[in-house]
Design a protein around this motif. Structure first.
Motif, PDB file in Angstrom:
ATOM      1  N   ILE A 143      39.062  46.469 -30.978  1.00 53.45           N
ATOM      2  CA  ILE A 143      39.126  45.704 -29.768  1.00 53.45           C
ATOM      3  C   ILE A 143      39.017  44.125 -29.791  1.00 53.45           C
ATOM      4  N   GLY A 144      39.889  43.594 -29.111  1.00 56.15           N
ATOM      5  CA  GLY A 144      39.524  42.025 -29.085  1.00 56.15           C
ATOM      6  C   GLY A 144      39.471  41.299 -30.357  1.00 56.15           C
ATOM      7  N   ALA A 145      38.023  40.793 -30.872  1.00 55.36           N
ATOM      8  CA  ALA A 145      37.811  40.147 -32.054  1.00 55.36           C
ATOM      9  C   ALA A 145      38.071  40.993 -33.150  1.00 55.36           C
ATOM     10  N   GLY A 146      37.980  42.483 -32.886  1.00 60.01           N
ATOM     11  CA  GLY A 146      38.463  43.338 -34.015  1.00 60.01           C
ATOM     12  C   GLY A 146      39.931  43.342 -34.299  1.00 60.01           C
ATOM     13  N   VAL A 147      40.704  43.223 -33.303  1.00 57.44           N
ATOM     14  CA  VAL A 147      42.134  42.690 -33.963  1.00 57.44           C
ATOM     15  C   VAL A 147      42.216  41.456 -34.329  1.00 57.44           C
ATOM     16  N   ASP A 148      41.657  40.488 -33.870  1.00 62.56           N
ATOM     17  CA  ASP A 148      41.743  39.228 -34.521  1.00 62.56           C
ATOM     18  C   ASP A 148      41.291  39.293 -36.110  1.00 62.56           C
ATOM     19  N   LEU A 149      40.316  40.158 -36.303  1.00 58.92           N
ATOM     20  CA  LEU A 149      39.883  40.341 -37.701  1.00 58.92           C
ATOM     21  C   LEU A 149      41.015  41.066 -38.498  1.00 58.92           C
ATOM     22  N   THR A 150      41.809  41.874 -38.006  1.00 61.57           N
ATOM     23  CA  THR A 150      42.723  42.568 -38.687  1.00 61.57           C
ATOM     24  C   THR A 150      43.859  41.664 -38.962  1.00 61.57           C
ATOM     25  N   ALA A 151      43.928  40.446 -38.169  1.00 67.37           N
ATOM     26  CA  ALA A 151      44.977  39.492 -38.059  1.00 67.37           C
ATOM     27  C   ALA A 151      44.884  38.723 -39.321  1.00 67.37           C
ATOM     28  N   CYS A 152      43.562  38.733 -39.825  1.00 72.10           N
ATOM     29  CA  CYS A 152      42.952  38.018 -41.290  1.00 72.10           C
ATOM     30  C   CYS A 152      43.029  38.776 -42.323  1.00 72.10           C
ATOM     31  N   CYS A 153      43.580  39.940 -42.393  1.00 71.10           N
ATOM     32  CA  CYS A 153      43.545  40.833 -43.468  1.00 71.10           C
ATOM     33  C   CYS A 153      44.924  40.731 -43.983  1.00 71.10           C
ATOM     34  N   ASP A 154      45.182  41.224 -45.154  1.00 74.60           N
ATOM     35  CA  ASP A 154      46.588  41.160 -45.913  1.00 74.60           C
ATOM     36  C   ASP A 154      47.631  42.302 -45.493  1.00 74.60           C
ATOM     37  N   ILE A 155      46.685  43.527 -45.452  1.00 73.54           N
ATOM     38  CA  ILE A 155      47.325  44.638 -45.336  1.00 73.54           C
ATOM     39  C   ILE A 155      46.435  45.432 -44.221  1.00 73.54           C
ATOM     40  N   ARG A 156      47.448  46.548 -43.331  1.00 78.39           N
ATOM     41  CA  ARG A 156      46.359  47.139 -42.550  1.00 78.39           C
ATOM     42  C   ARG A 156      46.827  48.533 -42.524  1.00 78.39           C
ATOM     43  N   TYR A 157      45.983  49.262 -42.677  1.00 84.35           N
ATOM     44  CA  TYR A 157      46.111  50.742 -42.583  1.00 84.35           C
ATOM     45  C   TYR A 157      45.236  51.302 -41.154  1.00 84.35           C
ATOM     46  N   SER A 158      45.733  52.317 -40.951  1.00 83.91           N
ATOM     47  CA  SER A 158      44.587  53.008 -39.780  1.00 83.91           C
ATOM     48  C   SER A 158      44.847  54.453 -39.922  1.00 83.91           C
ATOM     49  N   SER A 159      43.826  55.351 -39.155  1.00 84.47           N
ATOM     50  CA  SER A 159      43.844  56.827 -39.046  1.00 84.47           C
ATOM     51  C   SER A 159      44.573  56.968 -37.585  1.00 84.47           C
ATOM     52  N   ARG A 160      44.920  58.087 -37.476  1.00 86.12           N
ATOM     53  CA  ARG A 160      45.522  58.373 -36.257  1.00 86.12           C
ATOM     54  C   ARG A 160      44.975  58.042 -35.033  1.00 86.12           C
ATOM     55  N   ASP A 161      43.519  58.168 -35.029  1.00 86.95           N
ATOM     56  CA  ASP A 161      42.564  58.115 -33.947  1.00 86.95           C
ATOM     57  C   ASP A 161      42.453  56.685 -33.531  1.00 86.95           C
ATOM     58  N   ALA A 162      42.944  55.829 -34.272  1.00 88.18           N
ATOM     59  CA  ALA A 162      42.667  54.435 -33.931  1.00 88.18           C
ATOM     60  C   ALA A 162      43.283  53.984 -32.463  1.00 88.18           C
ATOM     61  N   SER A 163      42.776  53.088 -31.897  1.00 87.03           N
ATOM     62  CA  SER A 163      43.581  52.434 -30.628  1.00 87.03           C
ATOM     63  C   SER A 163      42.904  50.985 -30.703  1.00 87.03           C
ATOM     64  N   PHE A 164      43.764  50.363 -30.170  1.00 82.60           N
ATOM     65  CA  PHE A 164      43.797  48.988 -30.102  1.00 82.60           C
ATOM     66  C   PHE A 164      43.817  48.176 -28.639  1.00 82.60           C
ATOM     67  N   SER A 165      43.367  47.218 -28.401  1.00 82.32           N
ATOM     68  CA  SER A 165      43.597  46.415 -27.242  1.00 82.32           C
ATOM     69  C   SER A 165      43.228  44.947 -27.450  1.00 82.32           C
ATOM     70  N   VAL A 166      44.203  44.108 -27.307  1.00 83.18           N
ATOM     71  CA  VAL A 166      44.077  42.467 -27.335  1.00 83.18           C
ATOM     72  C   VAL A 166      43.288  42.332 -25.991  1.00 83.18           C
ATOM     73  N   LYS A 167      42.145  42.357 -25.943  1.00 82.11           N
ATOM     74  CA  LYS A 167      41.382  42.396 -24.664  1.00 82.11           C
ATOM     75  C   LYS A 167      41.028  41.116 -24.112  1.00 82.11           C
ATOM     76  N   GLU A 168      41.390  39.896 -24.915  1.00 82.56           N
ATOM     77  CA  GLU A 168      41.164  38.689 -24.195  1.00 82.56           C
ATOM     78  C   GLU A 168      41.416  38.345 -22.803  1.00 82.56           C
ATOM     79  N   VAL A 169      42.706  38.751 -22.509  1.00 77.84           N
ATOM     80  CA  VAL A 169      43.421  38.448 -21.312  1.00 77.84           C
ATOM     81  C   VAL A 169      42.487  38.833 -20.176  1.00 77.84           C
ATOM     82  N   ASP A 170      41.975  40.074 -20.268  1.00 73.95           N
ATOM     83  CA  ASP A 170      41.171  40.968 -19.473  1.00 73.95           C
ATOM     84  C   ASP A 170      39.852  39.973 -19.248  1.00 73.95           C
ATOM     85  N   MET A 171      39.329  39.210 -20.255  1.00 73.56           N
ATOM     86  CA  MET A 171      38.073  38.781 -20.439  1.00 73.56           C
ATOM     87  C   MET A 171      38.274  37.252 -19.557  1.00 73.56           C
TER      88      MET A 171
END
Ligand SMILES: CC/C=C\C=C\CC(=O)SCCNC(=O)CCNC(=O)[C@H](O)C(C)(C)COP(=O)(O)OP(=O)(O)OC[C@H]1O[C@@H](n2cnc3c(N)ncnc32)[C@H](O)[C@@H]1OP(=O)(O)O
Length: 305
Positions: A143-171
C-alpha cells in the motif's frame, strides 16, 4: 527457512560476509545463496509500515550493498503477513502536524516539509540507484509507499494473495516517492494505471500484471520466495561487470533520450569491453557447446567487483 537455501560451498563466504554486515532494527538481512542478499522489511507487527528509522536504515542498507563485493543480486521482501502497509501513519502525522505546528512562517514550514520529502525520496531512491539488481517479492498488503518501493525495484514478483493500493489520493496527496515518477516510464496499460492512481482502489494480482507492475505470480509465499531467490542466484552467477553495467545503462536509458543512451553506452563499453569476463564467457560457451549446456555462462566464475 532461508538457511535451507545455503549449500556447503557458500557457507564460508556467507559467514565472512554476514559477520561484516551492519545490523538493523527494522531490516533483516540474510544470504540464502552465494552472492544473493535477502533484505526483509522487519516491522511485522505494523505490517512493515515505514517510519523514520526504516526509511533511514533502508538508505544505509542499500548504499552499503551497492559497494559490498559479496552482493550481486538482492531480494527485497517483508516479514510477517504483508509486504508493506505504506508510510507509518504516526510518523506521517508527527512530521506533517506536530513538527509543523512549532514553525510559524509558511516558507519555513514548506522548506521543512520539502526536506522531509527529499529525505524519504533519497531512502527509496537508494534502492533504484543500487547497481545490483533488486527483485521485489510481494505478499499480502502493498500500500502507498509500499507500491513506491516496488517502483524502485528492477523485477517484481508476487504471491497470489497480494493486494495493492496507490493510496496517496485517498490521503489527499500526489504520490511523491516513486509510483508517479518511475512507473509511468514502465507500465503497459496507462489507462488502467491512471484509474488506479486516481481512485486509490485496491487491486489484485490480475490487474497488477495487466499494468506491468508484477511480472510473475506464485500460488504461495514460499513458492514466491524460492523463485525470487533462485532468479537472484541465476543473475548472481553472471558476469557482475555485465549485469551491473546493464542496470546502470537501463536506468540511464529510462531517464535520457535515445541519442544520449547510445552515446553513454559507447563510452561505457569502450572501457567495459576490455573485461576478462568476456574471455571467460567465450571460453565457457565453447566448453558448454561441447557438453550441450544451455546456459552460455555456466562454468565461468567471475571476480567480485
Ligand atoms: C513524504 C511522504 C512519503 C510517502 C508517502 C506515502 C503515502 C502512503 O504510504 S499512503 C498509505 C498509508 N497506509 C495506509 O493507509 C494503510 C493503513 N493500514 C490499513 O489500512 C490496514 O492496516 C490494512 C493494511 C488494510 C491491514 O488491515 P488488517 O489486516 O486488519 O491489519 P491491522 O490490524 O489494521 O494492522 C496491524 C497493525 O499494523 C498497524 N499498521 C498498519 N498499517 C499501518 C501504517 N500505515 N502505519 C502505522 N501502523 C500501521 C496497525 O495499526 C496495527 O497495529 P496495532 O498496534 O496492532 O494497532
Amino acid at each position: 527457512m532461508f538457511r535451507s537455501y545455503l549449500n556447503p560451498s557458500s557457507v564460508r563466504s556467507t559467514c565472512r560476509f554476514l559477520s561484516s554486515l551492519p545490523t538493523y532494527e527494522t531490516l533483516k538481512l540474510s544470504q540464502p545463496k552465494s552472492h544473493v542478499i535477502l533484505v526483509e522489511l522487519n516491522r511485522p507487527t505494523k505490517l512493515n509500515a515505514m517510519d523514520k528509522q526504516l526509511f533511514d536504515e533502508l538508505k544505509t542498507c542499500f548504499e552499503h550493498l551497492n559497494t559490498e563485493k559479496s552482493c550481486r543480486a538482492i531480494v527485497l521482501t517483508g516479514t510477517g503477513k504483508a509486504f508493506c502497509a505504506g508510510i507509518d501513519l504516526k510518523y506521517l502525522s508527527n512530521t506533517t502536524v506536530n513538527e509543523l505546528s512549532q514553525i510559524d512562517d509558511v516558507a519555513r514550514k514548506a522548506l521543512h516539509t520539502r526536506r522531509m520529502i527529499q529525505r524519504t525520496q533519497a531512502s527509496l531512491r537508494a534502492v533504484d540507484k543500487c547497481e545490483k539488481p533488486v527483485i521485489a517479492a510481494v505478499h499480502g498488503h502493498c500500500i502507498g509507499a509500499g507500491v513506491d518501493l516496488t517502483a524502485c525495484c528492477d523485477i517484481r514478483y508476487s504471491s497470489r494473495d497480494a493486494s495493492f493500493s496507490v493510496k496517496e489520493v485517498d490521503m489527499g496527496l500526489a504520490a511523491d516517492v516513486g509510483t508517479l515518477q518511475i512507473f509511468p516510464k514502465q507500465v503497459i496499460d496507462h489507462s488502467l494505471f491512471r484509474e488506479l492512481v486516481f481512485t486509490s482502489r485496491l487491486f489484485r494480482t490480475e490487474e497488477a500484471q495487466q499494468i506491468g507492475l508484477i511480472s510473475r505470480v506464485f500460488d504461495t509465499r514460499d513458492a514466491l520466495l524460492e523463485a525470487a531467490v533462485s532468479l537472484a542466484s541465476v543473475i548472481a552467477r553472471k558476469s557482475p561487470v555485465a549485469v551491473q553495467g546493464s542496470k546502470i545503462n537501463l536506468n540511464y536509458a529510462r531517464d535520457h533520450t535515445v541519442d544520449d543512451n547510445f552515446s553513454f553506452v559507447s563510452t561505457w563499453n569502450s572501457g567495459m569491453l576490455l573485461t576478462e569476463d568476456i574471455i571467460k564467457n567465450v571460453m565457457a560457451a565453447s566448453v558448454s557447446k561441447d557438453k550441450s549446456n544451455k546456459d552460455a555462462s555456466d562454468g565461468a566464475e567471475f571476480e567480485d567487483i
